[in-house]
Enzyme design. Structure first.
Site, short mmCIF file in Angstrom:
data_model
loop_
_atom_site.label_atom_id
_atom_site.label_comp_id
_atom_site.label_asym_id
_atom_site.label_seq_id
_atom_site.Cartn_x
_atom_site.Cartn_y
_atom_site.Cartn_z
N ASN A 1 -6.70 12.76 -11.03
CA ASN A 1 -7.42 13.21 -12.11
C ASN A 1 -6.98 14.56 -12.14
OD1 ASN A 1 -9.19 14.92 -10.37
ND2 ASN A 1 -10.01 12.63 -9.80
N ASP B 1 0.92 -1.20 -0.04
CA ASP B 1 -0.13 0.00 -0.04
C ASP B 1 1.11 1.26 0.06
OD1 ASP B 1 -1.66 2.16 0.86
OD2 ASP B 1 -2.72 0.94 2.28
N ILE B 2 1.00 2.04 -1.15
CA ILE B 2 1.69 3.29 -1.19
C ILE B 2 1.70 4.33 -0.12
CG2 ILE B 2 0.44 4.93 -2.70
CD1 ILE B 2 2.74 4.89 -4.39
N ASP C 1 -5.90 7.32 -5.41
CA ASP C 1 -6.00 8.78 -4.83
C ASP C 1 -6.99 8.89 -3.71
OD1 ASP C 1 -6.52 11.54 -5.22
OD2 ASP C 1 -7.44 11.26 -7.11
#
Ligand code: ADP
Length: 184
Positions: free
Chosen positions: A35, A21-22, A45
């Protein structure tokens, strides 16, 4: 086996593939698959804004937006990473609308911004391959080739880490990295 981390050295940079998980990354910057309105959303995001807190969105609102293929930088807020680089990848239509160039540009601009800020380490998710529908195999070739080319020409960035969310993505990126680095 597929979850084993892969590290390769390109010039002065270690490029690695890890599964995870970043939002847990502790590097100088993590990249968000944003976006163009910088409005937040689902996927990575949503996870970054949720973990990073409202300061990130405040800065995104001030910046106002970002063109597809470009990136902008904000604070990392409550994240362990100091900064978030919001990169806007293309929505995949049929591969005939310049998606490859726009995806490559999203990665390249992120690296350029990190380098210009004096950052040394950066983590990427697999941009555009979730809600934006880019086929992972093709996207992984563009992502890794762009990063390898950048690392060959730039000596500022020392760590580039891909944080892959699914086992399948990890496998695809591994195969691509293997192909790109053994053919040369
Ligand atoms: P896009 O709109 O650019 O396609 P998504 O967020 O829908 O972006 O998906 C991009 C990739 O990010 C997908 O491979 C998805 O599985 C992955 N992803 C989702 N959440 C996380 C997370 N917390 N850390 C790393 N990768 C994530």
């Amino acid at each position: 086996m597929v979850d084993t981390t892969v590290d390769i050295t390109i010039n002065k940079a270690v490029v690695s593939l890890v599964r995870g998980d970043i939002t847990n990354e502790t590097l100088d910057a993590i990249v968000n698959a944003a976006n163009s309105r910088l409005a937040g959303g689902g996927g990575v995001d949503g996870a970054i804004h949720k973990a990073g807190g409202s300061l990130i969105m405040e800065e995104c609102r001030k910046i106002g937006g970002c063109k597809t293929g470009d990136a902008v930088i904000t604070t990392g807020g409550n994240l362990k990473a100091k900064f978030v680089i919001h990169a806007v990848g293309p929505v995949y239509r049929d591969g005939k609308h310049g998606e490859d160039k726009l995806l490559a540009s999203a990665y390249k601009r992120s690296l350029e911004i990190a380098s210009a800020r004096g950052l040394r380490s950066i983590a990427f998710p697999s941009i555009s391959t979730g809600a934006y529908g880019y086929p992972v195999d093709e996207a992984s070739q563009i992502a890794l080739k762009t990063i390898i080319d950048f690392a060959k020409a730039n000596t500022d960035i020392k760590i580039v880490r891909f944080v892959l969310f699914s086992e399948r993505d990890m496998e695809v990126y591994k195969n691509t990295l293997y192909k790109l680095t053994t053919v040369e």
